[in-house]
Write a protein that holds these residues in place. Structure first.
Motif, PDB file in Angstrom:
ATOM      1  N   LEU A 230      23.186  40.842 -21.266  1.00 24.79           N
ATOM      2  CA  LEU A 230      21.912  40.621 -21.638  1.00 24.79           C
ATOM      3  C   LEU A 230      21.546  41.891 -21.318  1.00 24.79           C
ATOM      4  CD1 LEU A 230      20.935  37.034 -21.635  1.00 24.79           C
ATOM      5  CD2 LEU A 230      21.459  38.395 -23.692  1.00 24.79           C
TER       6      LEU A 230
ATOM      7  N   ALA B  41      21.060  29.753 -27.355  1.00 23.51           N
ATOM      8  CA  ALA B  41      19.435  30.315 -27.000  1.00 23.51           C
ATOM      9  C   ALA B  41      18.346  29.405 -26.401  1.00 23.51           C
ATOM     10  CB  ALA B  41      18.809  31.035 -28.629  1.00 23.51           C
TER      11      ALA B  41
ATOM     12  N   ALA C 283      24.913  49.035 -29.179  1.00 24.18           N
ATOM     13  CA  ALA C 283      23.881  49.178 -30.392  1.00 24.18           C
ATOM     14  C   ALA C 283      24.908  50.521 -30.834  1.00 24.18           C
ATOM     15  CB  ALA C 283      22.370  49.820 -29.446  1.00 24.18           C
TER      16      ALA C 283
ATOM     17  N   THR D   1      18.764  34.402 -14.357  1.00 25.86           N
ATOM     18  CA  THR D   1      17.795  34.631 -16.042  1.00 25.86           C
ATOM     19  C   THR D   1      16.427  34.944 -15.534  1.00 25.86           C
ATOM     20  OG1 THR D   1      17.007  32.246 -15.348  1.00 25.86           O
ATOM     21  CG2 THR D   1      18.866  32.157 -17.072  1.00 25.86           C
TER      22      THR D   1
ATOM     23  N   THR E 241      24.990  50.502 -20.555  1.00 22.33           N
ATOM     24  CA  THR E 241      24.046  50.292 -21.500  1.00 22.33           C
ATOM     25  C   THR E 241      23.995  51.287 -23.136  1.00 22.33           C
ATOM     26  OG1 THR E 241      22.028  50.974 -19.534  1.00 22.33           O
ATOM     27  CG2 THR E 241      21.517  51.036 -21.417  1.00 22.33           C
TER      28      THR E 241
ATOM     29  N   TYR F 160      18.285  31.796 -21.481  1.00 18.09           N
ATOM     30  CA  TYR F 160      18.642  33.294 -21.597  1.00 18.09           C
ATOM     31  C   TYR F 160      18.038  34.424 -22.420  1.00 18.09           C
ATOM     32  CZ  TYR F 160      22.856  30.207 -20.479  1.00 18.09           C
ATOM     33  OH  TYR F 160      23.983  29.111 -20.225  1.00 18.09           O
TER      34      TYR F 160
ATOM     35  N   GLU G 247      19.700  47.466 -22.058  1.00 14.99           N
ATOM     36  CA  GLU G 247      18.355  47.027 -22.400  1.00 14.99           C
ATOM     37  C   GLU G 247      17.633  47.554 -24.438  1.00 14.99           C
ATOM     38  OE1 GLU G 247      16.762  49.997 -19.753  1.00 14.99           O
ATOM     39  OE2 GLU G 247      16.522  48.944 -18.717  1.00 14.99           O
ATOM     40  N   GLN G 248      19.224  48.290 -24.260  1.00 14.25           N
ATOM     41  CA  GLN G 248      19.438  48.706 -25.781  1.00 14.25           C
ATOM     42  C   GLN G 248      20.124  47.216 -26.365  1.00 14.25           C
ATOM     43  OE1 GLN G 248      20.751  52.207 -25.438  1.00 14.25           O
ATOM     44  NE2 GLN G 248      19.788  52.961 -24.058  1.00 14.25           N
ATOM     45  N   LEU G 249      20.375  46.690 -26.413  1.00 10.59           N
ATOM     46  CA  LEU G 249      21.089  45.449 -27.165  1.00 10.59           C
ATOM     47  C   LEU G 249      20.991  44.990 -28.506  1.00 10.59           C
ATOM     48  CD1 LEU G 249      23.729  43.252 -26.532  1.00 10.59           C
ATOM     49  CD2 LEU G 249      21.982  41.937 -25.701  1.00 10.59           C
ATOM     50  N   PRO G 250      21.026  44.851 -29.466  1.00 10.74           N
ATOM     51  CA  PRO G 250      20.337  45.002 -30.381  1.00 10.74           C
ATOM     52  C   PRO G 250      20.414  43.156 -30.609  1.00 10.74           C
ATOM     53  CG  PRO G 250      22.419  45.824 -30.945  1.00 10.74           C
ATOM     54  CD  PRO G 250      22.394  45.264 -29.431  1.00 10.74           C
ATOM     55  N   ARG G 251      19.718  42.716 -31.035  1.00 15.93           N
ATOM     56  CA  ARG G 251      18.411  41.784 -30.880  1.00 15.93           C
ATOM     57  C   ARG G 251      19.679  40.488 -31.855  1.00 15.93           C
ATOM     58  NH1 ARG G 251      13.583  40.750 -28.989  1.00 15.93           N
ATOM     59  NH2 ARG G 251      12.689  41.683 -27.416  1.00 15.93           N
ATOM     60  N   GLY G 252      19.819  39.076 -31.488  1.00 11.01           N
ATOM     61  CA  GLY G 252      20.336  38.636 -32.619  1.00 11.01           C
ATOM     62  C   GLY G 252      21.402  38.332 -32.542  1.00 11.01           C
TER      63      GLY G 252
END
Ligand code: NAP
Ligand code: GLV
Length: 310
Positions: free
Chosen positions: A74, A306, A55, A199, A51, A310, A77-82
């Motif tokens: 995935l 996407a 980031a 998922t 985790t 996912y 929980e701190q995965l940067p979006r996009g």
């Protein structure tokens, strides 16, 4: 370009750094644990990152999963979006899964666990089973691995069916789509193979309700992810006889804890997440190729899409 590599075992990190460096001359490949300037990192190549790992890198262009599944990425929980995620798939991975599924389906089909028990008792116990066309095997998930496994089973002569989210046409395989056809799919499966991605829709899908919809005495093979299975529901279904045997390659916690009831269960075969591990040599070549293609074009064939759950 700079690539940071992380796997849970440090010796594996060193190996992947060396292999990738040989295949990406001019790039800088380094263990994630020793990255001095996080802003220099453009790509992360990872298996089960911790985790917050991703980031740390403000200039990350893509994340590479050392494997087909991306659930381990995935889970952060701190995965940067996009940030695009690139899977590592390929002929080796598919071939290994074909072999694993064929081996364990045939084992259940021929009732090898019972046969081996007879041998241990020096008992000349002849087990006669139906021929493969009279045995229905169902494969949940018809992606890279599930489609290949289903076609292998069909080539062996099994009555083969497959289930996926969107409609599929596969020669020799009866296909079923989505939740509306799930019951019809399950109702005939003497042996069920799980090759779904993990998922929010598929977590816990191998549960008491599903087992009850299989024919009594069905066998289950889980070679996708541990959290697909509700462990206690399987133990209860084995106890009642609704499920006859299971083969499990993946678990909620890996390594499977020594005191877990699956280890000693007479109707469960445990394998240590070996159904289809990425071949290290060809895997390094695949990852280097994908990184080069992505860096030049901004995309590559193994990009996780996407919208596919996912
Ligand atoms: P994939 O190419 O992404 O295919 C996934 C398949 O599952 C697709 O056919 C997809 O349907 C279907 N699916 C997804 N969500 C669904 C849902 N809610 N309902 C019905 N069908 C659904 O994945 P893959 O490369 O075949 O790999 C599958 C999984 O195997 C990986 O995610 C990983 O967890 C596991 N794996 C395990 C090992 C091992 O050694 N044990 C090795 C490699 C991979 P659509 O085609 O309609 O989208
Ligand atoms: C292995 O489990 C993978 O996802 O490739």
């Amino acid at each position: 370009m700079t690539v940071a590599v992380h796997l849970p075992l440090a010796e594996k990190v060193d190996w992947w750094v060396k292999m990738l460096q040989e295949r990406l001359p001019g790039w800088t490949i380094e263990p994630m644990a020793t990255v001095a300037n996080p802003e220099d990192v453009h790509y992360a190549v990872v298996w089960r990152p911790r985790t917050g790992d991703m980031a740390r890198f403000p200039n990350l262009k893509a994340i590479v999963s050392i494997g087909a599944g991306i659930d381990h990425v995935l889970a952060d929980e701190q995965l940067p979006r996009g940030i695009p995620i690139i899977r590592t798939v390929g002929a080796d991975l598919t071939q290994r899964m074909r072999e694993y599924v064929a081996l364990h389906v045939l084992r259940h089909h021929r009732d090898m666990p019972r046969q081996l028990r007879a041998q241990a008792e020096r008992d000349w116990h002849a087990i006669v089973v139906p021929v493969a066309p009279n045995r229905t095997v169902g494969v949940m998930g018809l992606g890279n691995l599930g489609a290949a496994a289903a076609q292998t089973l069909s080539a062996l002569g099994f009555s083969t069916r497959g289930w996926s989210k969107s409609p599929k046409t596969l020669s020799g395989v009866d296909t079923f789509t989505g939740t509306s056809e799930f019951d019809a799919f399950l109702s005939g499966c003497d042996i069920l193979v799980n090759l779904l991605p993990l998922t929010s829709e598929t977590e816990g899908i191998l549960n008491a309700g599903l087992f009850a919809r299989l024919p009594t005495g069905a066998c289950v093979i889980n070679c996708a992810r541990g959290p697909h299975l509700v462990d206690d529901d399987l133990l209860a279904a084995l106890e009642s006889g609704q499920i006859k045997q299971a083969t499990l390659d993946v678990f909620h916690q890996e390594p499977l804890p020594a005191d877990h009831p699956f280890w000693g269960h007479p109707a469960i075969t445990v394998t240590p997440h070996v159904a289809s591990q990425i071949d290290p040599l060809t895997g390094a070549g695949l990852i280097a190729g994908n990184l080069k293609t992505f860096d030049e074009t901004g995309t590559c064939a193994d990009l996780a899409e996407a919208g596919r759950g996912y």
